[in-house]
Write an enzyme that holds these catalytic residues in place. Structure first.
Site, PDB file in Angstrom:
ATOM      1  CB  CYS A   1      -7.217  -0.368   6.832  1.00 17.55           C
ATOM      2  SG  CYS A   1      -6.643  -0.565   5.131  1.00 17.55           S
TER       3      CYS A   1
ATOM      4  CB  CYS B   1      -0.922  -0.014   1.213  1.00 16.75           C
ATOM      5  SG  CYS B   1      -2.071   1.389   1.290  1.00 16.75           S
TER       6      CYS B   1
END
Length: 281
Positions: free
Chosen positions: A203, A105
């Site tokens: 997340c 990410c």
């Protein structure tokens, strides 16, 4: 004219303090909230609950801080792009590897897309609330990534893949501070997120059930097989490699006795090889 900085704002205390510190240093700031994972909703989060990021509550908190600091604020949805990272996460587990989605990410999405947005918004600098430090040696034409001052919060290990040209533009204002001081700075400045819990889960797996995620996205594709020792003795069976990672000791389903650790995963056979600690690779 003040130098312009694009600040990645997650709605947490670290990115909020980052914006505050840069404002005090005289930079012109632009805030950007990157919605990447599970959207959730504001009612699902409570002040005492450690949580993931990118929820509606986080977006609201980021906007409130931006308003308090009198800075322009943009919220962009990168969920479609983020889907690639989730898919890779799932496929890596099915292949017998343990991925770190934060590395992917940061390398591709956050710092890759942040650099693009910074260019569009005419911002030379990019700032985040990561606990790492950028060292620019005197006389050198490069920026170096170093560990954050607070060893308990250091995040340099998930930032190592940032491209050098992007790293030259990065600022980590809280990287040289302990977390306790960051909270104190935010509280003294009246930032409403000063006591907000840290985001500690992946997340897109806020319930920490990565096995459930893999099976929801790849139904019927779990690779079951045998759990064996290094001599080839069959000790038990299992229903999916996604339950295991190299070095794992707990949750093997082998009963009592001497502790055993996962030494190897063999995806094409669905085999989990276990052994003693001193046999770990």
């Amino acid at each position: 004219m003040a130098e312009r900085v694009l600040v990645a704002m997650s709605g947490g205390v670290d990115s909020s303090a980052t914006a505050l510190l840069l404002r005090r240093q005289g930079y012109e700031l632009v805030g950007l909230f990157m919605r990447t994972g599970d959207h959730g909703n504001a009612s699902e989060a409570t002040p005492s609950r450690k949580k993931g990021c990118c929820s509606a509550l986080d977006a609201s908190d980021a906007r409130r801080v931006a308003d308090l600091l009198d800075m322009p604020f943009h919220a962009l949805d990168f969920e479609e792009d983020f889907g690639r990272i989730v898919e890779r996460f799932v496929d890596e587990y099915r292949a017998g590897r343990t991925p770190n989605p934060c590395v992917a990410c940061n390398n591709w999405l956050k710092f890759g897309r942040l650099a693009e947005m910074a260019d569009r918004l005419d911002c030379h600098w990019i700032a985040t609330g990561h606990y790492a430090q950028i060292i620019r040696p005197h006389g050198a034409d490069r920026a170096e990534l170093h560990r954050g001052l607070d060893p308990a919060k250091d995040q340099s290990y998930v930032l190592h893949g940032i491209k050098p040209k992007v790293l030259e533009r990065v600022l980590f204002p809280v990287g040289g501070l302990p977390k306790t001081q960051v909270r104190e700075i935010a509280q003294e400045a009246g930032l409403p997120v000063f006591s907000k819990p840290d985001s500690v889960e992946i997340c897109f797996v806020p319930d920490q059930d990565h096995v459930g995620l893999v099976r929801r996205l790849r139904p019927g594709q779990s690779i079951g097989g045998d759990i064996i020792d290094t001599a080839g003795n069959r000790l038990a069976t299992h229903d999916g490699l996604e339950r295991f990672t190299i070095g794992q000791r707990k949750g093997l389903g082998l009963g009592g006795g001497k502790p055993r650790y996962v030494l190897q995963l063999v995806p094409d056979q669905g085999t989990v090889v276990v052994g003693e600690r001193d046999e770990l690779p």
